[in-house]
Design a protein around this motif. Structure first.
Motif: not given
Ligand code: PHE
Length: 337
Positions: A104-117, A323-337
């Motif tokens: 799925k989309l990275h949380p930053l991409t999700q937020i960016q798309r939401r702002i664009e929308e 903020m570092r969590l957003l760049y580490e690409n740890d699936m356990r973190f990313l899967e939550q969004f």
């Protein structure tokens, strides 16, 4: 000799029909070069001329019989193995399928798309600008001349003296106004760079969304109304905005804008660090210097601009404290969004 042949026949056939018979071993034992039947055939030279064809015929019959019996036993064995396989490897098509991992989309991409929308919904279009930028667009045209103290807070990476990694998305304001005459209503999302050390709230690479509106009669009221609609759509209807006076060289007046903490509603909590407010963007009325730099008459037109930090919004919305969590690409973190 006849008896010997009959005996061989019986023994061989019995061996073949026994359970778990080793068929290849039996073939070697009776029909092989040193086999029992072969031995009998070798002894035929000692027979009389009358006996020889009779015994020869029987010997051939015995050979054929053993061969046939061996081949049907081999066939039967193969059949049995196949059946066993079919049963053992039967697929139950009613079993639930194994999980398929869908990305799925990275949380930053999700937020960016939401702002664009949200902004596209308010009639904005999307503009793009280069990440490798000229000093002119990143600083000078934005009223930040050489040696201006604002350069200190946006120290970035230089490629040459005049070419750098943009420290903000604001240069897209200038590039847009150079190309397009008012009315202008654009946002511009993208990466920006600053030579900051990595910690819980800083990264040398982060993301902003720039916004720019230029037309006749645009006021600070338009800016406030539009940002309020944006914040309520993104964080919820109860969200309030707070404008704090600030200074940006390219807007006048300027403000830093906070949203009321959507977790505690302003009472103070962990997410807003007990402030009740969270800063998410900088904004202001486009400075007349910037307008005229781009060939737009500040006596006729006015405009507002803002710059939203995407990481800020993502961390606020999801309650992320590092903020570092957003760049580490740890699936356990990313899967939550
Ligand atoms: N570019 C500013 C920053 O990065 C934010 C900003 C954008 C402020 C537009 C005013 C207008 O801090």
């Amino acid at each position: 000799m006849k008896e010997k042949l009959n005996q061989i026949r019986e023994e061989a056939l019995a061996a073949i029909s026994a359970e778990n018979a080793d068929l290849e071993q039996i073939r070697i034992k009776y029909l092989g070069k040193k086999g029992e039947l072969t031995a009998v055939l070798r002894g035929m030279g000692a027979l009389s001329a009358e006996e020889r064809p009779i015994i020869g015929q029987i010997a051939n019959e015995v050979r054929t019989e053993i061969e046939n019996s061996l081949s049907s036993a081999t066939q039967a064995l193969k059949e049995k193995e196949l059946q066993k396989k079919l049963i053992e490897e039967k697929i139950d098509v009613t079993m639930p399928a194994a999980d398929i991992k869908v990305g799925k989309l990275h949380p930053l991409t999700q937020i960016q798309r939401r702002i664009e929308e949200i902004f596209i919904g308010m009639g904005f279009s999307i503009a793009e600008g280069p990440e490798v930028e000229l000093d002119y667009y990143n600083f000078q045209a934005l009223n930040i001349p050489e040696n201006h103290p604002a350069r200190d807070t946006q120290d970035t990476f230089y490629i040459t003296e005049n070419i750098l990694l943009r420290s903000q998305t604001s240069p897209v304001q200038v590039r847009t106004m150079e190309k397009q005459k008012p009315p202008i209503r654009i946002i511009s999302p993208g990466r920006v760079y600053r030579s900051d050390a990595v910690d819980a709230t800083h990264s040398p690479l982060f993301h902003q969304v720039e916004g720019l509106v230029v037309d006749k009669g645009i006021t600070m009221g338009d800016l406030k109304g539009m940002l309020e609609t944006f914040a309520k759509t993104l964080f919820g209807d109860e969200t309030r905005l707070r404008f704090r006076p600030h200074h940006f060289p390219f807007t006048e007046p300027s403000a830093e804008v906070d949203v009321s903490c959507f977790v505690c509603g302003g009472k103070g909590c962990r997410v807003c660090k007990n402030e009740g407010w969270i800063e998410i963007l900088g904004a202001g009325m486009v400075h007349p210097f910037v307008l005229s730099n781009c060939g737009i008459d500040p006596e006729v037109y006015s405009g507002f601009a803002f710059g939203v930090g995407i990481e800020r919004v993502a961390m606020t919305k999801y309650g992320i404290d590092d903020m570092r969590l957003l760049y580490e690409n740890d699936m356990r973190f990313l899967e939550q969004f």
